[in-house]
Design a protein around this motif. Structure first.
Motif, mmCIF file in Angstrom:
data_model
loop_
_atom_site.group_PDB
_atom_site.id
_atom_site.type_symbol
_atom_site.label_atom_id
_atom_site.label_comp_id
_atom_site.label_asym_id
_atom_site.label_seq_id
_atom_site.Cartn_x
_atom_site.Cartn_y
_atom_site.Cartn_z
ATOM 1 N N THR A 71 8.985 10.900 6.065
ATOM 2 C CA THR A 71 8.929 11.232 4.642
ATOM 3 C C THR A 71 7.515 11.586 4.235
ATOM 4 O O THR A 71 6.557 10.898 4.584
ATOM 5 C CB THR A 71 9.404 10.033 3.799
ATOM 6 N N THR A 72 7.366 12.675 3.496
ATOM 7 C CA THR A 72 6.053 13.081 3.018
ATOM 8 C C THR A 72 5.696 12.315 1.758
ATOM 9 O O THR A 72 6.455 12.320 0.791
ATOM 10 C CB THR A 72 6.035 14.592 2.706
ATOM 11 N N VAL A 73 4.556 11.676 1.766
ATOM 12 C CA VAL A 73 4.115 10.880 0.631
ATOM 13 C C VAL A 73 2.839 11.479 0.064
ATOM 14 O O VAL A 73 1.894 11.762 0.794
ATOM 15 C CB VAL A 73 3.855 9.415 1.058
ATOM 16 N N LYS A 74 2.812 11.691 -1.240
ATOM 17 C CA LYS A 74 1.612 12.199 -1.880
ATOM 18 C C LYS A 74 0.489 11.190 -1.766
ATOM 19 O O LYS A 74 0.692 10.000 -1.955
ATOM 20 C CB LYS A 74 1.870 12.484 -3.364
ATOM 21 N N LYS A 75 -0.702 11.653 -1.465
ATOM 22 C CA LYS A 75 -1.838 10.763 -1.352
ATOM 23 C C LYS A 75 -2.408 10.455 -2.734
ATOM 24 O O LYS A 75 -2.487 11.320 -3.596
ATOM 25 C CB LYS A 75 -2.941 11.400 -0.488
ATOM 26 N N SER A 76 -2.830 9.224 -2.918
ATOM 27 C CA SER A 76 -3.463 8.840 -4.170
ATOM 28 C C SER A 76 -4.851 9.448 -4.231
ATOM 29 O O SER A 76 -5.566 9.528 -3.228
ATOM 30 C CB SER A 76 -3.562 7.307 -4.247
ATOM 31 N N LYS A 77 -5.263 9.882 -5.421
ATOM 32 C CA LYS A 77 -6.619 10.390 -5.584
ATOM 33 C C LYS A 77 -7.633 9.267 -5.471
ATOM 34 O O LYS A 77 -8.795 9.487 -5.173
ATOM 35 C CB LYS A 77 -6.747 11.075 -6.953
ATOM 36 N N LYS A 78 -7.177 8.048 -5.737
ATOM 37 C CA LYS A 78 -8.047 6.885 -5.674
ATOM 38 C C LYS A 78 -7.809 6.151 -4.368
ATOM 39 O O LYS A 78 -6.700 5.779 -4.036
ATOM 40 C CB LYS A 78 -7.758 5.951 -6.860
ATOM 41 N N GLU A 79 -8.855 5.958 -3.576
ATOM 42 C CA GLU A 79 -8.712 5.253 -2.322
ATOM 43 C C GLU A 79 -8.375 3.793 -2.587
ATOM 44 O O GLU A 79 -9.023 3.136 -3.389
ATOM 45 C CB GLU A 79 -10.016 5.341 -1.514
ATOM 46 N N PRO A 80 -7.357 3.251 -1.910
ATOM 47 C CA PRO A 80 -7.015 1.852 -2.110
ATOM 48 C C PRO A 80 -8.105 0.940 -1.591
ATOM 49 O O PRO A 80 -8.796 1.259 -0.622
ATOM 50 C CB PRO A 80 -5.723 1.693 -1.301
ATOM 51 N N LYS A 81 -8.256 -0.214 -2.212
ATOM 52 C CA LYS A 81 -9.245 -1.186 -1.785
ATOM 53 C C LYS A 81 -8.798 -1.816 -0.475
ATOM 54 O O LYS A 81 -7.624 -1.959 -0.203
ATOM 55 C CB LYS A 81 -9.409 -2.265 -2.855
ATOM 56 N N VAL A 82 -9.775 -2.176 0.366
ATOM 57 C CA VAL A 82 -9.460 -2.854 1.616
ATOM 58 C C VAL A 82 -9.293 -4.335 1.306
ATOM 59 O O VAL A 82 -10.261 -5.069 1.131
ATOM 60 C CB VAL A 82 -10.576 -2.646 2.658
ATOM 61 N N TRP A 83 -8.057 -4.792 1.229
ATOM 62 C CA TRP A 83 -7.791 -6.167 0.874
ATOM 63 C C TRP A 83 -7.860 -7.062 2.096
ATOM 64 O O TRP A 83 -7.871 -6.593 3.232
ATOM 65 C CB TRP A 83 -6.395 -6.300 0.240
ATOM 66 N N SER A 84 -7.839 -8.358 1.845
ATOM 67 C CA SER A 84 -7.747 -9.349 2.913
ATOM 68 C C SER A 84 -6.462 -9.122 3.704
ATOM 69 O O SER A 84 -5.472 -8.608 3.191
ATOM 70 C CB SER A 84 -7.744 -10.755 2.301
ATOM 71 N N ASP A 85 -6.478 -9.491 4.990
ATOM 72 C CA ASP A 85 -5.284 -9.351 5.825
ATOM 73 C C ASP A 85 -4.123 -10.178 5.296
ATOM 74 O O ASP A 85 -2.970 -9.954 5.655
ATOM 75 C CB ASP A 85 -5.599 -9.764 7.262
ATOM 76 N N THR A 86 -4.437 -11.151 4.434
ATOM 77 C CA THR A 86 -3.388 -12.008 3.866
ATOM 78 C C THR A 86 -2.523 -11.242 2.877
ATOM 79 O O THR A 86 -1.349 -11.565 2.684
ATOM 80 C CB THR A 86 -4.031 -13.211 3.140
ATOM 81 N N VAL A 87 -3.087 -10.207 2.233
ATOM 82 C CA VAL A 87 -2.372 -9.456 1.206
ATOM 83 C C VAL A 87 -1.323 -8.547 1.843
ATOM 84 O O VAL A 87 -1.602 -7.831 2.805
ATOM 85 C CB VAL A 87 -3.349 -8.617 0.368
ATOM 86 N N ILE A 88 -0.130 -8.582 1.291
ATOM 87 C CA ILE A 88 0.951 -7.688 1.739
ATOM 88 C C ILE A 88 0.782 -6.356 1.026
ATOM 89 O O ILE A 88 0.927 -6.271 -0.196
ATOM 90 C CB ILE A 88 2.333 -8.298 1.414
ATOM 91 N N ARG A 89 0.469 -5.319 1.774
ATOM 92 C CA ARG A 89 0.159 -4.035 1.147
ATOM 93 C C ARG A 89 1.389 -3.311 0.621
ATOM 94 O O ARG A 89 1.313 -2.598 -0.375
ATOM 95 C CB ARG A 89 -0.618 -3.167 2.131
ATOM 96 N N ASN A 90 2.496 -3.455 1.284
ATOM 97 C CA ASN A 90 3.735 -2.834 0.798
ATOM 98 C C ASN A 90 4.320 -3.744 -0.278
ATOM 99 O O ASN A 90 5.282 -4.490 -0.062
ATOM 100 C CB ASN A 90 4.727 -2.635 1.936
ATOM 101 N N SER A 91 3.708 -3.696 -1.453
ATOM 102 C CA SER A 91 4.059 -4.614 -2.539
ATOM 103 C C SER A 91 3.702 -3.977 -3.878
ATOM 104 O O SER A 91 3.003 -2.961 -3.941
ATOM 105 C CB SER A 91 3.305 -5.941 -2.382
ATOM 106 N N LEU A 92 4.171 -4.609 -4.928
ATOM 107 C CA LEU A 92 3.884 -4.169 -6.292
ATOM 108 C C LEU A 92 3.086 -5.262 -6.985
ATOM 109 O O LEU A 92 3.435 -6.438 -6.900
ATOM 110 C CB LEU A 92 5.188 -3.907 -7.042
ATOM 111 N N ALA A 93 1.992 -4.892 -7.639
ATOM 112 C CA ALA A 93 1.173 -5.845 -8.389
ATOM 113 C C ALA A 93 1.244 -5.496 -9.865
ATOM 114 O O ALA A 93 1.220 -4.320 -10.234
ATOM 115 C CB ALA A 93 -0.281 -5.797 -7.915
ATOM 116 N N VAL A 94 1.333 -6.522 -10.721
ATOM 117 C CA VAL A 94 1.409 -6.284 -12.164
ATOM 118 C C VAL A 94 0.315 -7.063 -12.883
ATOM 119 O O VAL A 94 -0.153 -8.092 -12.405
ATOM 120 C CB VAL A 94 2.797 -6.695 -12.737
#
Length: 220
Positions: A71-94
């Protein structure tokens, strides 16, 4: 001076471009399958209205496709922050923000893996940060259930997490004519919690360990 927002309604009672949240809300509130989004400029909003909503709010599908190499995914213009390995990246934050207590309240959801904003509501008058955090969590839960996506949901608010478990927004804020739209959202959120089940895991965002939550408005 706060920058004005322009709201595009692709699907609602009266599709079009609106220059206030109140006008937009009247077109989408209670409308099943409403599609709308806020933009920073009128020109940007008009151009977006001429296009398809999927070009601007298709990030929901992008989240589901994050781990699908076909699947082709549009890239964000803003580079994501490099989080701790503890953080689940495939997630939603509010998260929520409020200028004053009570004051102008808004909330949003951000896809952690890319930093892309998934939804944003407000600002709305005479709200509180706790209310915004509660509404953001319920909005995220409802959205993920509608998508059929079981990714986890991050919040940095223990109060909001407790209120969601109790299925009630236990604010002490007094209802007025000005903040009626906020209380309407609260009633809808509480009704959703009482009438729905979900399997989404809500995880406390550990700010001291990981820094500000990705959905933070950056106004501290």
């Amino acid at each position: 001076m706060k920058k004005s927002k322009y709201y595009v309604v692709w699907e609602g009672l009266a599709p079009g471009v609106y220059n206030s949240w109140e006008e937009c809300r009247l077109q989408v509130e209670g409308y099943r399958g409403a599609k709308y989004k806020a933009f920073d400029s009128q020109v940007e909003a008009i151009e977006a209205f001429r296009g398809a909503p999927s070009e601007h709010i298709g990030i929901l599908q992008q989240m589901s496709a994050h781990h699908n190499p076909q699947t082709t995914v549009k890239k964000s213009k803003k580079e994501p922050k490099v989080w701790s390995d503890t953080v689940i990246r495939n997630s939603l934050a509010v998260d929520a923000a409020c200028s004053g207590n009570p004051g102008r309240m808004e909330y949003r959801g951000v896809y952690v893996a890319t930093g892309v904003e998934v939804f944003r509501i407000g600002p709305m008058e005479q709200g509180t940060n706790n209310i915004g955090e509660f509404l953001a969590l319920v909005h995220g839960l409802a959205l993920l259930k509608k998508m059929g996506n079981n990714m986890p949901l991050y919040s940095d608010s223990r109060n909001a997490m407790l209120w969601v478990r109790q299925k009630q927004c236990k604010t002490k804020l007094e209802r007025t004519e000005v903040n009626k739209p906020i209380f309407d959202l609260i009633e809808r959120a509480e009704a959703w919690l009482k009438n729905n089940t979900y399997t989404t895991r809500i995880i406390k965002w550990e700010t001291e360990q990981w820094g500000e939550i990705p959905a933070d408005f950056g106004r501290k």
